[in-house]
Design an enzyme around this catalytic site. Structure first.
Site, PDB file in Angstrom:
ATOM      1  N   CYS A 118      53.344  45.371  31.751  1.00 47.80           N
ATOM      2  CA  CYS A 118      54.508  44.480  31.801  1.00 47.80           C
ATOM      3  C   CYS A 118      55.275  44.636  33.117  1.00 47.80           C
ATOM      4  O   CYS A 118      55.904  45.666  33.359  1.00 47.80           O
ATOM      5  CB  CYS A 118      55.400  44.797  30.608  1.00 47.80           C
ATOM      6  SG  CYS A 118      57.028  44.040  30.645  1.00 47.80           S
TER       7      CYS A 118
ATOM      8  N   CYS B  28      58.992  45.239  32.779  1.00 48.33           N
ATOM      9  CA  CYS B  28      59.214  46.607  32.292  1.00 48.33           C
ATOM     10  C   CYS B  28      59.230  47.593  33.468  1.00 48.33           C
ATOM     11  O   CYS B  28      60.036  48.524  33.489  1.00 48.33           O
ATOM     12  CB  CYS B  28      58.121  47.017  31.304  1.00 48.33           C
ATOM     13  SG  CYS B  28      58.066  46.012  29.810  1.00 48.33           S
TER      14      CYS B  28
END
Length: 108
Positions: free
Chosen positions: A32, A35
């Site tokens: 991600c 993230c």
């Protein structure tokens, strides 16, 4: 380095729900991009609030029970727990000030 605890299905209740202080949980995944963008901010917060808040990371690819229990559909999701209850959820990358505002409010 900040003290951030990696949590899974086996120790979530102990580390988060039974914590004697507020817990900020970062639901994330290795793949991600957003993230990875929030990770340094999460570490800064963990250093700044180390004596007031517990910081926990949960890899959504490895921790299915907790992810399902809290209906995590998008990542990054940061969820603040206080007294074993989720009190705030922030989905997506936000400015650091958004997180500090939340943490200041819960630790006041």
């Amino acid at each position: 380095m900040a003290h951030i605890i990696e949590v899974d299905d086996s120790n979530f209740d102990q580390e988060v729900l039974q914590s004697d202080r507020p817990v900020l949980v970062d639901f994330w995944a290795v793949w991600c991009g957003p993230c990875r963008m929030i990770a340094p901010v999460f570490e800064e917060l963990a250093q700044e609030y180390a004596d007031k808040v517990k910081f926990v990371k949960i890899n959504v690819d490895q921790v299915t029970d907790v992810v399902g229990r809290y209906s995590i559909m998008s990542i990054p999701t940061l969820m603040l727990f206080d007294g074993g209850n989720p009190v705030e959820t922030i989905v997506g990358v936000q400015p650091k000030s958004r997180y500090t505002e939340l943490l200041d409010e819960i630790t006041a």
